[in-house]
Write a protein that holds these residues in place. Structure first.
Motif, mmCIF file in Angstrom:
data_model
loop_
_atom_site.group_PDB
_atom_site.id
_atom_site.type_symbol
_atom_site.label_atom_id
_atom_site.label_comp_id
_atom_site.label_asym_id
_atom_site.label_seq_id
_atom_site.Cartn_x
_atom_site.Cartn_y
_atom_site.Cartn_z
ATOM 1 N N ILE A 110 1.781 0.518 -10.205
ATOM 2 C CA ILE A 110 0.520 0.601 -9.453
ATOM 3 C C ILE A 110 0.252 -0.709 -8.725
ATOM 4 O O ILE A 110 -0.080 -0.726 -7.539
ATOM 5 N N GLU A 111 0.411 -1.825 -9.432
ATOM 6 C CA GLU A 111 0.157 -3.127 -8.811
ATOM 7 C C GLU A 111 1.125 -3.396 -7.666
ATOM 8 O O GLU A 111 0.732 -3.929 -6.630
ATOM 9 N N ALA A 112 2.388 -3.018 -7.820
ATOM 10 C CA ALA A 112 3.365 -3.201 -6.740
ATOM 11 C C ALA A 112 3.002 -2.328 -5.547
ATOM 12 O O ALA A 112 3.083 -2.775 -4.399
ATOM 13 N N ASP A 113 2.582 -1.082 -5.802
ATOM 14 C CA ASP A 113 2.180 -0.203 -4.697
ATOM 15 C C ASP A 113 0.995 -0.785 -3.942
ATOM 16 O O ASP A 113 0.949 -0.758 -2.714
ATOM 17 N N GLU A 114 0.019 -1.301 -4.659
ATOM 18 C CA GLU A 114 -1.149 -1.894 -4.004
ATOM 19 C C GLU A 114 -0.741 -3.071 -3.128
ATOM 20 O O GLU A 114 -1.292 -3.281 -2.063
ATOM 21 N N GLU A 115 0.237 -3.813 -3.575
ATOM 22 C CA GLU A 115 0.756 -4.963 -2.848
ATOM 23 C C GLU A 115 1.485 -4.532 -1.571
ATOM 24 O O GLU A 115 1.410 -5.197 -0.548
#
Length: 140
Positions: free
Chosen positions: A28-33
């Motif tokens: 999720i954090e990578a996608d947001e990035e």
């Protein structure tokens, strides 16, 4: 001379709820990035915190001495996350892993491999057994 890559699909991997939540939070954090502000406007982000995961199953592909673990997409469960969200394949991720040196991203607690066309985020599930959790693979 380049190394010949030999692929084999393994039995799916089942993770405990705790391990699955940790892995999926990193995704999720990578996608947001990776998602641009324009795309974020039309693409609904997944929830910041996952509440419950029923021992999810992950795709495992053996390539030479390493096993790569890929998440299926929540919105399109028949597709891998990297394909559904980033139009990349396990082959893209594995080729990048073998062709480019990894750098450690301390703040994000992950390894990153980059070529002129792609990026790969990953971490060790078990370094001794050479099991790699693929967080994301994407085109630059």
């Amino acid at each position: 001379m380049t190394q010949q890559l030999i692929y084999k699909t393994l039995e799916p991997l089942k993770l405990s709820q705790k391990d699955a939540l940790s892995f999926e939070q990193q995704i999720i954090e990578a996608d947001e990035e990776l998602i641009s502000p324009v795309v974020q406007f039309i693409w609904r982000k997944p929830p910041r915190k996952l509440r419950r995961v029923e021992r999810p199953v992950y795709e495992r592909i053996q390539c030479n001495e390493f096993a790569f673990v890929f998440k299926y997409d929540a919105g399109k469960p028949e597709m891998l996350h990297i394909d559904a969200r980033h139009s990349t394949t396990p082959d893209d991720a594995i080729q990048l892993f073998y062709s480019q040196d990894a750098i450690w991203h301390e703040k994000r607690n992950r390894f990153e491999n980059h070529s002129q066309t792609h990026g790969l985020y990953w971490f060790w599930r078990d370094e001794i057994k050479k099991v790699i959790m693929v967080i994301s693979c994407f085109e630059l």
